[in-house]
Design a protein around this motif. Structure first.
Motif, short mmCIF file in Angstrom:
data_model
loop_
_atom_site.label_atom_id
_atom_site.label_comp_id
_atom_site.label_asym_id
_atom_site.label_seq_id
_atom_site.Cartn_x
_atom_site.Cartn_y
_atom_site.Cartn_z
N ASP A 69 38.54 39.39 46.27
CA ASP A 69 39.97 39.68 46.25
C ASP A 69 40.67 38.80 45.20
O ASP A 69 40.04 37.94 44.60
N PRO A 70 41.96 39.02 44.97
CA PRO A 70 42.65 38.27 43.90
C PRO A 70 42.63 36.75 44.11
O PRO A 70 42.65 36.00 43.15
N ILE A 104 29.33 44.85 42.65
CA ILE A 104 30.44 43.91 42.66
C ILE A 104 31.75 44.68 42.48
O ILE A 104 31.93 45.40 41.51
N ARG A 105 32.64 44.52 43.47
CA ARG A 105 33.98 45.09 43.40
C ARG A 105 34.95 43.93 43.27
O ARG A 105 35.08 43.14 44.20
N ALA A 106 35.58 43.79 42.14
CA ALA A 106 36.51 42.69 41.91
C ALA A 106 37.90 43.23 41.63
O ALA A 106 38.05 44.27 41.00
N ASP A 107 38.89 42.50 42.11
CA ASP A 107 40.27 42.86 41.86
C ASP A 107 40.58 42.62 40.38
O ASP A 107 39.90 41.83 39.71
N VAL A 108 41.59 43.31 39.88
CA VAL A 108 41.97 43.18 38.48
C VAL A 108 42.38 41.74 38.17
O VAL A 108 42.11 41.23 37.08
N TYR A 112 37.63 35.79 35.36
CA TYR A 112 36.34 36.15 34.77
C TYR A 112 35.31 35.07 35.04
O TYR A 112 34.13 35.35 35.22
N GLY A 113 35.74 33.81 35.08
CA GLY A 113 34.82 32.71 35.34
C GLY A 113 34.14 32.84 36.68
O GLY A 113 32.95 32.56 36.83
#
Length: 176
Positions: A69-70, A104-108, A112-113
């Motif tokens: 999540d963010p 992998i589902r990542a929030d916008v 990136y690290g």
């Protein structure tokens, strides 16, 4: 037996024509050879193979859904997980046969690290199948980063993309 011609140029001139008869002879010999050998190459031997009946083995592909999540919180198949547990889980899943795929589902807004650390931990544990889950749609644009570039791009499109607007965009961005 003398070979010669009835030309008035004399005996010292070179002959400027090609004798086609030897070429045609070679072509006909090759044609006969291929006609004879072609049936021999396509000859097959009949073999009676045993007939067996077996059910195909169906394995459902194992997928691990890793969501971020963010705020950077991790979720392993929708269950919250601490970042410290991640390498141990990757190592246990890497030993499985067949090895599962990590999606992998990542929030916008995810750094990136953090994504690079997670991918590095998965590779270090021996995971071979990594993937990203994205949502199709329009790309997210940050208008604050470009300031004058967006109007310049619109002007470039209106001008037919001839470059005059591109020079204007360079001048606008260099004066800031």
């Amino acid at each position: 037996m003398a070979f010669g011609s009835f030309d008035s140029k004399g005996p010292g001139t070179t002959m400027s024509e090609i004798n086609m008869v030897p070429l045609i002879d070679v072509m006909l010999v090759l044609l006969v050879i291929f006609i004879i050998t072609a049936p021999l190459l396509s000859h097959s031997i009949r073999i009676n193979v045993p007939q067996v009946t077996a059910q195909p083995v169906e394995q459902k592909p194992v997928v691990i859904d890793l969501a971020i999540d963010p705020s950077g919180a991790l979720f392993w198949n929708e269950q919250p997980i601490a970042a410290e547990e991640l390498p141990a889980r990757f190592a246990s899943e890497a030993a499985a046969d067949p090895q599962p795929e990590v999606r992998i589902r990542a929030d916008v807004e995810t750094r990136y690290g953090l994504l690079a650390e997670i991918m590095g931990a998965a590779r270090k544990a021996g995971m071979k199948r990594l993937g990203f889950v994205t949502t199709p749609g329009q790309a997210v644009h940050d208008d604050t980063a470009t300031d004058g570039a967006a109007p310049a791009a619109a002007a470039n499109a209106a001008a037919g993309g001839r470059g005059a607007a591109r020079e204007g965009a360079f001048k606008q961005s260099s004066t800031m």
